[in-house]
Scaffold this motif. Structure first.
Motif, mmCIF file in Angstrom:
data_model
loop_
_atom_site.group_PDB
_atom_site.id
_atom_site.type_symbol
_atom_site.label_atom_id
_atom_site.label_comp_id
_atom_site.label_asym_id
_atom_site.label_seq_id
_atom_site.Cartn_x
_atom_site.Cartn_y
_atom_site.Cartn_z
ATOM 1 N N ARG A 152 0.850 -1.197 0.000
ATOM 2 C CA ARG A 152 0.000 0.000 0.000
ATOM 3 C C ARG A 152 0.882 1.242 0.000
ATOM 4 O O ARG A 152 1.967 1.258 0.587
ATOM 5 C CB ARG A 152 -0.897 -0.033 1.234
ATOM 6 N N LEU A 153 0.396 2.288 -0.650
ATOM 7 C CA LEU A 153 1.104 3.564 -0.717
ATOM 8 C C LEU A 153 0.249 4.640 -0.068
ATOM 9 O O LEU A 153 -0.952 4.746 -0.352
ATOM 10 C CB LEU A 153 1.382 3.935 -2.181
ATOM 11 N N TYR A 154 0.855 5.435 0.805
ATOM 12 C CA TYR A 154 0.175 6.577 1.425
ATOM 13 C C TYR A 154 0.719 7.861 0.796
ATOM 14 O O TYR A 154 1.935 8.029 0.672
ATOM 15 C CB TYR A 154 0.390 6.589 2.934
ATOM 16 N N VAL A 155 -0.192 8.758 0.412
ATOM 17 C CA VAL A 155 0.184 9.986 -0.292
ATOM 18 C C VAL A 155 -0.456 11.173 0.412
ATOM 19 O O VAL A 155 -1.679 11.215 0.592
ATOM 20 C CB VAL A 155 -0.274 9.955 -1.767
ATOM 21 N N THR A 156 0.353 12.153 0.817
ATOM 22 C CA THR A 156 -0.187 13.369 1.428
ATOM 23 C C THR A 156 -0.552 14.377 0.341
ATOM 24 O O THR A 156 0.251 14.658 -0.548
ATOM 25 C CB THR A 156 0.838 14.006 2.381
ATOM 26 N N ASN A 157 -1.771 14.904 0.420
ATOM 27 C CA ASN A 157 -2.271 15.860 -0.562
ATOM 28 C C ASN A 157 -2.434 17.224 0.094
ATOM 29 O O ASN A 157 -3.339 17.427 0.903
ATOM 30 C CB ASN A 157 -3.611 15.385 -1.128
ATOM 31 N N GLN A 158 -1.565 18.134 -0.277
ATOM 32 C CA GLN A 158 -1.563 19.456 0.338
ATOM 33 C C GLN A 158 -2.811 20.249 -0.025
ATOM 34 O O GLN A 158 -3.256 21.094 0.746
ATOM 35 C CB GLN A 158 -0.306 20.213 -0.125
ATOM 36 N N ASP A 159 -3.396 19.997 -1.190
ATOM 37 C CA ASP A 159 -4.513 20.812 -1.676
ATOM 38 C C ASP A 159 -5.822 20.528 -0.957
ATOM 39 O O ASP A 159 -6.581 21.449 -0.652
ATOM 40 C CB ASP A 159 -4.696 20.626 -3.181
ATOM 41 N N ASN A 160 -6.114 19.260 -0.688
ATOM 42 C CA ASN A 160 -7.415 18.944 -0.093
ATOM 43 C C ASN A 160 -7.299 18.460 1.354
ATOM 44 O O ASN A 160 -8.281 17.990 1.929
ATOM 45 C CB ASN A 160 -8.155 17.904 -0.943
ATOM 46 N N ARG A 175 -4.404 20.252 8.094
ATOM 47 C CA ARG A 175 -4.205 21.333 7.138
ATOM 48 C C ARG A 175 -2.845 21.192 6.462
ATOM 49 O O ARG A 175 -1.816 21.187 7.129
ATOM 50 C CB ARG A 175 -4.295 22.702 7.823
ATOM 51 N N GLU A 176 -2.875 21.063 5.174
ATOM 52 C CA GLU A 176 -1.695 20.950 4.334
ATOM 53 C C GLU A 176 -0.734 19.873 4.831
ATOM 54 O O GLU A 176 0.402 20.161 5.225
ATOM 55 C CB GLU A 176 -0.992 22.304 4.186
ATOM 56 N N PRO A 177 -1.195 18.610 4.857
ATOM 57 C CA PRO A 177 -0.279 17.525 5.244
ATOM 58 C C PRO A 177 0.946 17.536 4.343
ATOM 59 O O PRO A 177 0.827 17.628 3.122
ATOM 60 C CB PRO A 177 -1.123 16.267 5.038
ATOM 61 N N TYR A 178 2.124 17.438 4.943
ATOM 62 C CA TYR A 178 3.347 17.676 4.187
ATOM 63 C C TYR A 178 4.195 16.421 4.018
ATOM 64 O O TYR A 178 4.701 16.161 2.931
ATOM 65 C CB TYR A 178 4.166 18.774 4.862
ATOM 66 N N ARG A 179 4.405 15.667 5.106
ATOM 67 C CA ARG A 179 5.176 14.435 4.995
ATOM 68 C C ARG A 179 4.469 13.309 5.738
ATOM 69 O O ARG A 179 3.682 13.547 6.663
ATOM 70 C CB ARG A 179 6.600 14.622 5.525
ATOM 71 N N VAL A 180 4.799 12.095 5.315
ATOM 72 C CA VAL A 180 4.166 10.914 5.896
ATOM 73 C C VAL A 180 5.246 9.875 6.170
ATOM 74 O O VAL A 180 6.210 9.751 5.409
ATOM 75 C CB VAL A 180 3.081 10.352 4.956
ATOM 76 N N ALA A 181 5.098 9.137 7.279
ATOM 77 C CA ALA A 181 6.056 8.093 7.644
ATOM 78 C C ALA A 181 5.299 6.881 8.167
ATOM 79 O O ALA A 181 4.310 7.020 8.894
ATOM 80 C CB ALA A 181 7.030 8.605 8.706
ATOM 81 N N VAL A 182 5.769 5.702 7.794
ATOM 82 C CA VAL A 182 5.169 4.448 8.245
ATOM 83 C C VAL A 182 5.997 3.908 9.408
ATOM 84 O O VAL A 182 7.229 3.838 9.335
ATOM 85 C CB VAL A 182 5.125 3.417 7.103
ATOM 86 N N ALA A 183 5.322 3.550 10.498
ATOM 87 C CA ALA A 183 6.034 2.958 11.635
ATOM 88 C C ALA A 183 6.647 1.621 11.217
ATOM 89 O O ALA A 183 6.032 0.869 10.459
ATOM 90 C CB ALA A 183 5.075 2.758 12.803
ATOM 91 N N PRO A 184 7.856 1.306 11.687
ATOM 92 C CA PRO A 184 8.492 0.033 11.316
ATOM 93 C C PRO A 184 7.651 -1.203 11.610
ATOM 94 O O PRO A 184 7.748 -2.208 10.906
ATOM 95 C CB PRO A 184 9.788 0.044 12.140
ATOM 96 N N ASN A 185 6.800 -1.147 12.651
ATOM 97 C CA ASN A 185 5.945 -2.299 12.933
ATOM 98 C C ASN A 185 4.751 -2.368 11.986
ATOM 99 O O ASN A 185 3.952 -3.318 12.049
ATOM 100 C CB ASN A 185 5.462 -2.295 14.384
ATOM 101 N N GLN A 186 4.612 -1.347 11.138
ATOM 102 C CA GLN A 186 3.593 -1.265 10.093
ATOM 103 C C GLN A 186 2.168 -1.301 10.648
ATOM 104 O O GLN A 186 1.240 -1.772 9.999
ATOM 105 C CB GLN A 186 3.802 -2.373 9.056
#
Length: 639
Positions: free
Chosen positions: A130-138, A161-172
């Protein structure tokens, strides 16, 4: 016009997933080189760098330390994620509304995934493919199931508001997202950016997302990573003392830089510590990475062209009360030092939010130059021996030894054009060395290419007790006079006095010329609330008719910049400003300039009319029904 043409091209190809021909690198004219993010291959042979202004991913061979290819992309390439197998690279294409899927063996885009219009970052969850994508516009996070063909978002979750970066915990089990800007009223003394934690096992709905607020005044929150044991999320951000009058900059009175530690399982902020030292700031942190053994935390500071290394393992020991004897013996004047006080009274942990010496006293923070200007993305080599730094304005990648912090090499990304005056001004705009004790840059209060930090500030030039919301600088060349009280008549005057008053230094004539050129170059982005064809939707069309009709908005907000460039009293006077006269703001990009009114008291545009206009003097919107007001807001959000 050029922006409009680009938008039309983008919207036409958003739905065409098959690969189309891209221009070859040697067919492209020279561009500014602006590396913004990077990722290192598992075999340590290759590093991939997203170049925002050149519009490509640059591939560098680490043995020869030379570029071996460029992969042209759409929009402004930004966040990167490399698959576990190492054969697929995912790149967010900000402004194009897609994530490019790149075959790294052929250096070709194999497909594209449609997401929000302004994707900023991507992160892989291998256990679910799975891929997680942060969308600054919406202000949402797209969840993409990569096993589907073609891969498409299966759902979205709301950020703040304006999510900028995303990180997955190592334990997923969790995904953590940093929201760049705060959402709320400027008059809220606790206003701050937040971190969103998504439960991977739950359904994609609000019940499986929790939000953790950072300390009051937190904004420009960009960097986030997760500890190897998945217990902690580390967030770096600016920490403004916006509840204090701007009477001085010395010793962090107004601007500081912070690291916040979030307990992921408890969804609670454990502590915030300052990254500045007593007499010099470390503003505009951009990225943060943690070593595999959890001992070191590396942070890039784009405002001062350095990285800092925090011995995060030792910091956790100090936070738990494990003090070395030599540290415990140190005194703070006639009292025990801050670490001893916290050990004796754990409730005093919040003292660290205001202590500029705590990390230095403990000897667990070190700062190093990056060999370039404007460091942003950073990444550790697989063997943890090297730190790679994307120097945005230098067009280079710095390579640092993680044991000594010393610069080992600087890798140029390729040919770049000679910077024009506006580009030079962009560098000055982001350079905190142009401030007393380096406490801030222009971008500290005007992030996102000259926009707003969503906070309000109380400057001395018009008395104390009348703080003003930070205005966007978009289209300042066409909207003078400038600032909330219309006291600056030209962009050049605004550039010069802004540095003198806000930064407490005297700029050179060239710096003022360059800043003026950059500010004059700031244009609005293509509005993400428009339809695919770039037009208004049905609600916005109805709102447009009301705007120019019964609501009577056009008298003070005429097009094309939607300001009459006059001052008016709309019954929102602040203390010490009895005349209540404030400059009519441009409504262009209104959708991204919240909070509203001169002091940010209105959280939404609808609140401007329904909550903060009891006398009905702000146009004639009070006569509109709720549905009509919704239509008017839809039009305003489309400007």
């Amino acid at each position: 016009m050029r922006r409009n043409r680009c938008f039309v091209v983008v919207t036409l190809v958003l739905f065409a997933l098959p690969v189309v021909a891209e221009p070859k690198p040697n067919d492209r004219p020279p561009n500014d080189r602006s590396p913004v993010d990077l990722v290192v291959a598992a075999d340590s042979r290759t590093v991939y760098i997203s170049d925002r202004t050149a519009g490509c991913v640059v591939v560098v061979d680490l043995e020869s330390q030379h570029t071996i290819g460029e992969i042209p992309l759409r929009g402004k390439p930004q966040g990167l994620a490399l698959s576990e197998s190492g054969d697929t690279l995912y790149v967010s294409e900000h402004g194009a509304g897609t994530v490019a899927v790149i075959d790294v063996t052929t250096h070709q885009v194999s497909s594209r995934i449609e997401v929000g219009k302004w994707p900023t970052d991507v992160a892989l969850l291998p256990s679910r493919n799975r891929l997680y994508v942060t969308n600054q516009d919406n202000h949402r996070v797209s969840i993409v199931e990569l096993d589907t063909a073609p891969a498409t978002p299966s759902s979205e979750v709301a950020a703040i508001r304006e999510p900028y970066r995303v990180a997955v915990a190592p334990n997923q089990k969790q995904v953590v997202v940093v929201n760049q800007l705060p959402l709320g009223a400027g008059t809220d003394h606790d206003l701050a950016a937040e971190v969103s934690i998504v439960n991977v096992d739950g359904d994609a709905d609000e019940a499986n997302v929790v939000h953790v607020k950072l300390p009051a005044g937190s904004s420009s929150a960009k960097g986030i990573c997760v500890s190897p044991d998945s217990q902690w999320a580390y967030v770096v951000h600016n920490l403004g003392r916006f509840n204090l009058p701007v009477t001085q900059l010395e010793r962090g009175w107004v601007n500081t830089t912070a690291l916040s530690i979030i307990d992921i399982a408890a969804a609670k902020r454990k502590v915030t510590v300052l990254l500045d030292d007593l007499m010099q700031g470390a503003p505009d942190p951009d990225s943060v990475v943690v070593s595999e053994d959890g001992s070191q935390l590396w942070i890039s500071h784009s405002g001062v062209h350095e990285v800092s290394c925090v011995e995060i393992g030792k910091l956790h020991q100090l936070l738990s009360g494990e003090l070395p004897a030599d540290l415990a013996a140190m005194r703070d004047g006639n009292q025990p030092n801050v670490w001893v006080r916290i050990k004796e009274t754990p409730a005093r942990l919040s003292d660290l939010e205001n202590d500029l010496t705590a990390l230095y006293l403990a000897g667990i923070i070190h700062r190093y130059p990056t060999g370039g200007i404007g460091p942003r993305g950073i990444a550790l080599s697989p063997d943890q021996s090297k730190l790679f730094v994307a120097n945005y304005f230098s067009g280079t990648v710095g390579v640092l030894d993680t044991t000594t912090g010393q610069l080992q090499a600087t890798i140029a990304l390729g040919d770049s054009k000679e910077p024009d005056l506006a580009r030079q001004g962009e560098v000055v705009f982001h350079d905190a060395r142009l401030a007393f004790q380096r406490w801030l840059s222009c971008a500290s209060c005007h992030p996102n290419d000259g926009r707003t930090d969503a906070l309000r500030w109380d400057f001395m030039r018009d008395g104390i007790g009348n703080a003003k919301d930070t205005p966007s600088l978009i289209l300042v060349r066409e909207t003078s006079p400038l600032n909330r009280r219309a006291t600056r008549q030209t962009v050049r005057e605004c550039a010069r006095t802004g540095v003198m008053v806000s930064h407490r230094i005297m700029p050179t004539d060239h710096e003022v010329d360059a800043l003026t050129a950059y500010m004059n170059s700031l244009d609005p982005a293509v509005n993400p609330n428009l339809t695919v064809s770039g037009s208004l939707d049905e609600a916005a069309e109805r709102g447009k008719e009301l705007f120019f009709g019964r609501a009577s908005c056009q008298h003070c907000h005429p097009g094309p910049t939607f300001t009459d460039r006059q001052s008016h009293n709309i019954a929102t006077a602040s203390a010490h400003e009895d005349d209540g006269l404030y400059d009519t703001p441009s409504l262009v990009e209104l959708y991204r300039t919240a909070p509203y009114l001169h002091d940010g008291r209105a959280v939404t545009v609808k609140d401007v009319f329904r909550v903060h206009d009891p006398s009905g003097v702000h146009g004639k919107a009070e006569a509109l029904s709720d549905s009509e007001l919704d239509d008017l807001v839809a039009f305003l959000m489309s400007l």
